[in-house]
Design a protein around this motif. Structure first.
Motif, PDB file in Angstrom:
ATOM      1  N   GLY A   1      51.923  34.383  43.945  1.00 25.67           N
ATOM      2  CA  GLY A   1      50.549  34.850  43.826  1.00 25.67           C
ATOM      3  C   GLY A   1      50.135  35.853  44.877  1.00 25.67           C
ATOM      4  N   LYS A   2      50.974  36.081  45.867  1.00 19.84           N
ATOM      5  CA  LYS A   2      50.587  36.996  46.958  1.00 19.84           C
ATOM      6  C   LYS A   2      50.458  38.436  46.469  1.00 19.84           C
ATOM      7  CE  LYS A   2      51.602  38.018  51.807  1.00 19.84           C
ATOM      8  NZ  LYS A   2      51.304  39.440  51.715  1.00 19.84           N
TER       9      LYS A   2
ATOM     10  N   PHE B   1      46.823  42.802  45.931  1.00 12.94           N
ATOM     11  CA  PHE B   1      46.324  43.878  45.077  1.00 12.94           C
ATOM     12  C   PHE B   1      44.796  43.850  45.047  1.00 12.94           C
ATOM     13  CE2 PHE B   1      44.984  45.753  41.070  1.00 12.94           C
ATOM     14  CZ  PHE B   1      45.789  46.877  40.955  1.00 12.94           C
ATOM     15  N   VAL B   2      44.211  42.691  44.834  1.00 11.23           N
ATOM     16  CA  VAL B   2      42.756  42.563  44.761  1.00 11.23           C
ATOM     17  C   VAL B   2      42.115  42.947  46.095  1.00 11.23           C
ATOM     18  CG1 VAL B   2      40.838  40.946  44.437  1.00 11.23           C
ATOM     19  CG2 VAL B   2      42.840  40.825  42.935  1.00 11.23           C
TER      20      VAL B   2
ATOM     21  N   ASP C   1      42.356  31.325  35.314  1.00  9.99           N
ATOM     22  CA  ASP C   1      41.443  32.270  35.969  1.00  9.99           C
ATOM     23  C   ASP C   1      42.202  32.938  37.108  1.00  9.99           C
ATOM     24  OD1 ASP C   1      39.495  33.657  37.289  1.00  9.99           O
ATOM     25  OD2 ASP C   1      38.054  32.003  37.355  1.00  9.99           O
ATOM     26  N   PRO C   2      42.423  34.263  37.032  1.00  8.52           N
ATOM     27  CA  PRO C   2      43.198  34.923  38.083  1.00  8.52           C
ATOM     28  C   PRO C   2      42.457  35.023  39.414  1.00  8.52           C
ATOM     29  CG  PRO C   2      42.337  36.544  36.560  1.00  8.52           C
ATOM     30  CD  PRO C   2      42.017  35.200  35.977  1.00  8.52           C
ATOM     31  N   TYR C   3      41.137  34.853  39.388  1.00  6.30           N
ATOM     32  CA  TYR C   3      40.347  34.966  40.610  1.00  6.30           C
ATOM     33  C   TYR C   3      40.042  33.590  41.189  1.00  6.30           C
ATOM     34  CZ  TYR C   3      39.516  39.902  39.562  1.00  6.30           C
ATOM     35  OH  TYR C   3      39.669  41.238  39.322  1.00  6.30           O
ATOM     36  N   THR C   4      40.429  33.382  42.424  1.00  4.45           N
ATOM     37  CA  THR C   4      40.084  32.143  43.123  1.00  4.45           C
ATOM     38  C   THR C   4      38.627  32.216  43.562  1.00  4.45           C
ATOM     39  OG1 THR C   4      40.688  33.009  45.299  1.00  4.45           O
ATOM     40  CG2 THR C   4      42.462  31.993  43.974  1.00  4.45           C
ATOM     41  N   PRO C   5      38.013  31.084  43.917  1.00  9.21           N
ATOM     42  CA  PRO C   5      36.637  31.139  44.430  1.00  9.21           C
ATOM     43  C   PRO C   5      36.489  32.068  45.630  1.00  9.21           C
ATOM     44  CG  PRO C   5      37.221  28.883  43.859  1.00  9.21           C
ATOM     45  CD  PRO C   5      38.476  29.696  43.710  1.00  9.21           C
TER      46      PRO C   5
END
Length: 326
Positions: free
Chosen positions: A191-192, A197-198, A273-277
């Motif tokens: 996931g890194k 990237f984000v 969901d690709p976005y974590t909190p």
């Protein structure tokens, strides 16, 4: 705070060169504007086939799936006969720049340029790739900084929520203008890869939008992507008005009937969901920073146009589900 639905016309500090209705002059130079006619031959072998509600025709080989698409233009595309000021169409990648270029070309019949030379776009509807001068209606750019702003006398800034724009760019880099990143791409290096990237693209998203908002000195028109999707007609009218172009009802109707084009990524729901909190919190803070800058310009300068404020929902987790060309 999400992107609020508002526009901003920023007047020049003094009296810079206006477009002096160059678009209308170009129309007059080629004769009075006529209602949209049947499809025309496009330059460099780009053919526009019979009219279709979505503005495209799929090519099929035997019984197989569609292989490519043709764009249908409301009128033959051409350069402006009387060049005007160079107008930027600035955005962060994944914000709908290609789609807005397409709408402008449909409504006006004039090419849009780019500071890039994307051969995929060059061969599929945008023959003026790499043209950066006043002979085109607008010039696409994702760049920022003094050197990037220097060629432009006016600007249209297209802003999309960072979560949706970054996800769209991730899909584009992985699968092209209308493709998708595979689920495995999000899990690369545990996931890194996606997390980095984000984080990197959020910095660029803020830098790009803040640079144009705070440092561009010419007249500027700001378009919010979500509002463009929700109300294509009014938003497109606003852009065309800023370009000093008044389309005939027939021309605008034709453009709207072919609004989809071929650069539309279909909805695809991810199983996660690709976005974590924590990532969503960072995206929210970045969005609030840019919106604060925009609100400051709206409140400090006149004339401004503010559309009824609403809030947009969180970035769709499935990524770019609509007109999200780079």
């Amino acid at each position: 705070m999400s992107l609020q639905q508002q526009h901003h016309h920023r007047p020049p500090p003094s009296s810079p060169p206006h477009r002096t209705h160059a678009l209308q002059q170009a129309m007059l130079a080629g004769g009075a504007e006529q209602p949209p006619s049947p499809p025309h031959e496009a330059p460099k072998g780009l053919r526009a086939a019979a009219a279709g509600g979505r503005g495209l025709e799929l090519f099929r080989g035997g019984a197989g799936p569609p292989r490519r698409a043709r764009l249908h233009w409301c009128r033959p595309l051409r350069f402006l006969a009387t060049p005007g000021p160079v107008v930027a169409l600035a955005s962060f990648p994944g914000s709908g720049n290609t789609w807005l270029r397409y709408l402008i070309q449909q409504a006006t019949g004039f090419y849009t340029g780019s500071v890039y030379k994307d051969y995929g776009l060059l061969k599929n509807g945008f023959p003026a790739e790499s043209v950066v001068n006043g002979s085109v209606a607008v010039v696409k750019t994702h760049e920022s900084g003094p050197g990037a702003r220097a060629p432009f006398a006016r600007a249209v800034l297209l802003i999309r929520s960072p979560g949706a724009a970054i996800h769209a760019e991730f899909n584009r880099q992985s699968g092209g203008h209308i493709g998708f990143a595979s689920p495995d791409r999000y899990r690369r290096n545990r996931g890194k890869y996606w997390q980095d990237f984000v984080a990197e693209k959020l910095i660029t998203w803020k830098k790009t939008n803040l640079d144009w908002l705070l440092h561009f000195q010419g007249p500027m028109h700001v378009v919010l992507y979500d509002q463009l999707v929700t109300n294509v007609e009014d938003e497109l009218r606003g852009v065309l008005s800023f370009l000093d172009y008044r389309p005939s009802p027939a021309a605008l109707d034709c453009a709207l009937s072919r609004r989809e084009g071929i650069y539309k990524r279909r909805r695809r729901a991810l199983p996660f969901d690709p976005y974590t909190p924590a990532m969503r919190a960072s995206l929210r803070r970045g969005e609030e920073e840019v919106m604060a800058a925009l609100k400051g310009l709206v409140s400090a300068q006149a004339p401004t146009t503010v559309v009824s404020p609403t809030t947009s929902g969180p970035a769709p987790v499935e990524g770019c589900e609509d007109k999200c060309g780079r």
